[in-house]
Write a protein that holds these residues in place. Structure first.
Motif, short mmCIF file in Angstrom:
data_model
loop_
_atom_site.label_atom_id
_atom_site.label_comp_id
_atom_site.label_asym_id
_atom_site.label_seq_id
_atom_site.Cartn_x
_atom_site.Cartn_y
_atom_site.Cartn_z
N VAL A 263 0.87 -1.18 0.00
CA VAL A 263 0.00 0.00 0.00
C VAL A 263 0.91 1.22 0.00
O VAL A 263 1.72 1.40 0.91
N LEU A 264 0.78 2.05 -1.03
CA LEU A 264 1.70 3.18 -1.20
C LEU A 264 0.96 4.50 -1.28
O LEU A 264 -0.08 4.59 -1.94
N TYR A 265 1.54 5.52 -0.67
CA TYR A 265 1.09 6.89 -0.91
C TYR A 265 2.29 7.74 -1.25
O TYR A 265 3.41 7.24 -1.21
N GLU A 266 2.07 8.97 -1.60
CA GLU A 266 3.04 9.92 -2.17
C GLU A 266 3.13 9.66 -3.69
O GLU A 266 3.66 8.62 -4.15
N THR A 267 2.66 10.63 -4.43
CA THR A 267 2.50 10.49 -5.88
C THR A 267 3.79 10.07 -6.58
O THR A 267 3.78 9.14 -7.40
N ALA A 268 4.90 10.75 -6.27
CA ALA A 268 6.15 10.44 -6.98
C ALA A 268 6.61 9.02 -6.66
O ALA A 268 7.12 8.31 -7.54
N ALA A 269 6.42 8.60 -5.40
CA ALA A 269 6.82 7.23 -5.02
C ALA A 269 5.99 6.21 -5.80
O ALA A 269 6.51 5.21 -6.30
N ILE A 270 4.69 6.47 -5.92
CA ILE A 270 3.82 5.56 -6.67
C ILE A 270 4.28 5.49 -8.13
O ILE A 270 4.37 4.41 -8.73
N CYS A 271 4.60 6.65 -8.70
CA CYS A 271 5.02 6.69 -10.10
C CYS A 271 6.31 5.89 -10.31
O CYS A 271 6.43 5.10 -11.26
N LEU A 272 7.28 6.08 -9.42
CA LEU A 272 8.55 5.35 -9.56
C LEU A 272 8.35 3.85 -9.35
O LEU A 272 8.96 3.03 -10.04
#
Ligand code: GSH
Length: 215
Positions: free
Chosen positions: A61-70
């Motif tokens: 489960v991930l949050y933070e947009t840039a982290a999700i994108c990477l």
């Protein structure tokens, strides 16, 4: 199957577009902002910060947009959303993504929610002053990006599109009501127009019900 918690036009739009670019199966969950669902106990189990987006990938489960994108980019190298690791291009890609996520994106939050950035009851005048100041800062940042694109566009990485351009599209869209909007900056406009022409972007915009003017 990936699951993305989103709200139309919010920071979730970039991961949404990337999922379309990748072509992997995914399911969207609308977060009802009118009911402040992002602050609910259930949602905060996914993102304790109470913010959109969240990506769920099985147990991850991930949050933070840039982290999700990477994360999505790393899981799907064939989609070529970023240059290969360990290359000079990867370094420049990180530079752009971090600049967008660490510098431009936080200022857009001040622009949209200026009242959250003062402890005093400054009233409309104080909040208006914060908004004006941050708009000037954002204009300078978009002008900087425009000037960099003159040197090596049409994409941030030159000839090669990357997820940094998708991130930029989101931020440029949010600046559309500024006095000097990104669309008035020639090279930035060209970049955004190229991104908007991509079928993956068109599909995500249509699904989220976002129509003209997009930026
Ligand atoms: N740094 C976070 C920022 C996310 C963020 O601020 N999301 C906004 C929507 S664009 C949000 O959830 N706002 C609702 C709120 O502040 O309650 C990220 O990149 O994911």
């Amino acid at each position: 199957m990936y699951e993305l918690y989103y709200y139309p036009g919010n920071a979730s739009i970039t991961p949404h577009v990337l999922l379309e670019e990748i072509g992997a199966p995914f399911q969207l969950h609308l977060v009802e902002r009118a009911r402040n669902e992002q602050k609910s106990v259930a949602y905060k189990k996914l993102n304790p910060r109470g913010l959109i987006p969240v990506l769920v990938d099985g147990d991850t489960v991930l949050y933070e947009t840039a982290a999700i994108c990477l994360y999505l980019s790393d899981k799907h190298p064939d989609a070529a959303l970023a240059p290969p690791c360990g290359t000079a291009e990867r370094g420049h890609f990180y530079k752009w993504l971090m600049f967008l996520a660490n510098t431009v994106h936080p200022d857009t939050l001040i622009y949209f929610y200026p009242e959250r950035y003062t402890l005093e009851a400054t009233g409309d005048v104080g909040v208006g002053a914060i908004k004006d100041a941050v708009e000037e800062r954002l204009t300078e940042m978009f002008q900087f990006i425009d000037a960099q694109l003159v040197k090596g566009g049409p994409y941030l990485m030159g000839e090669q599109v990357s997820l940094a351009d998708h991130y930029l599209l989101m931020l440029a869209r949010w600046g559309r009501n500024m006095k000097t909007p990104p669309r008035d900056m020639r090279h930035l406009r060209r970049n955004v127009e190229l991104m908007l022409a991509r079928p993956a972007v068109q599909r995500a915009l249509a699904t989220e019900g976002l129509s003209a003017p997009i930026f």
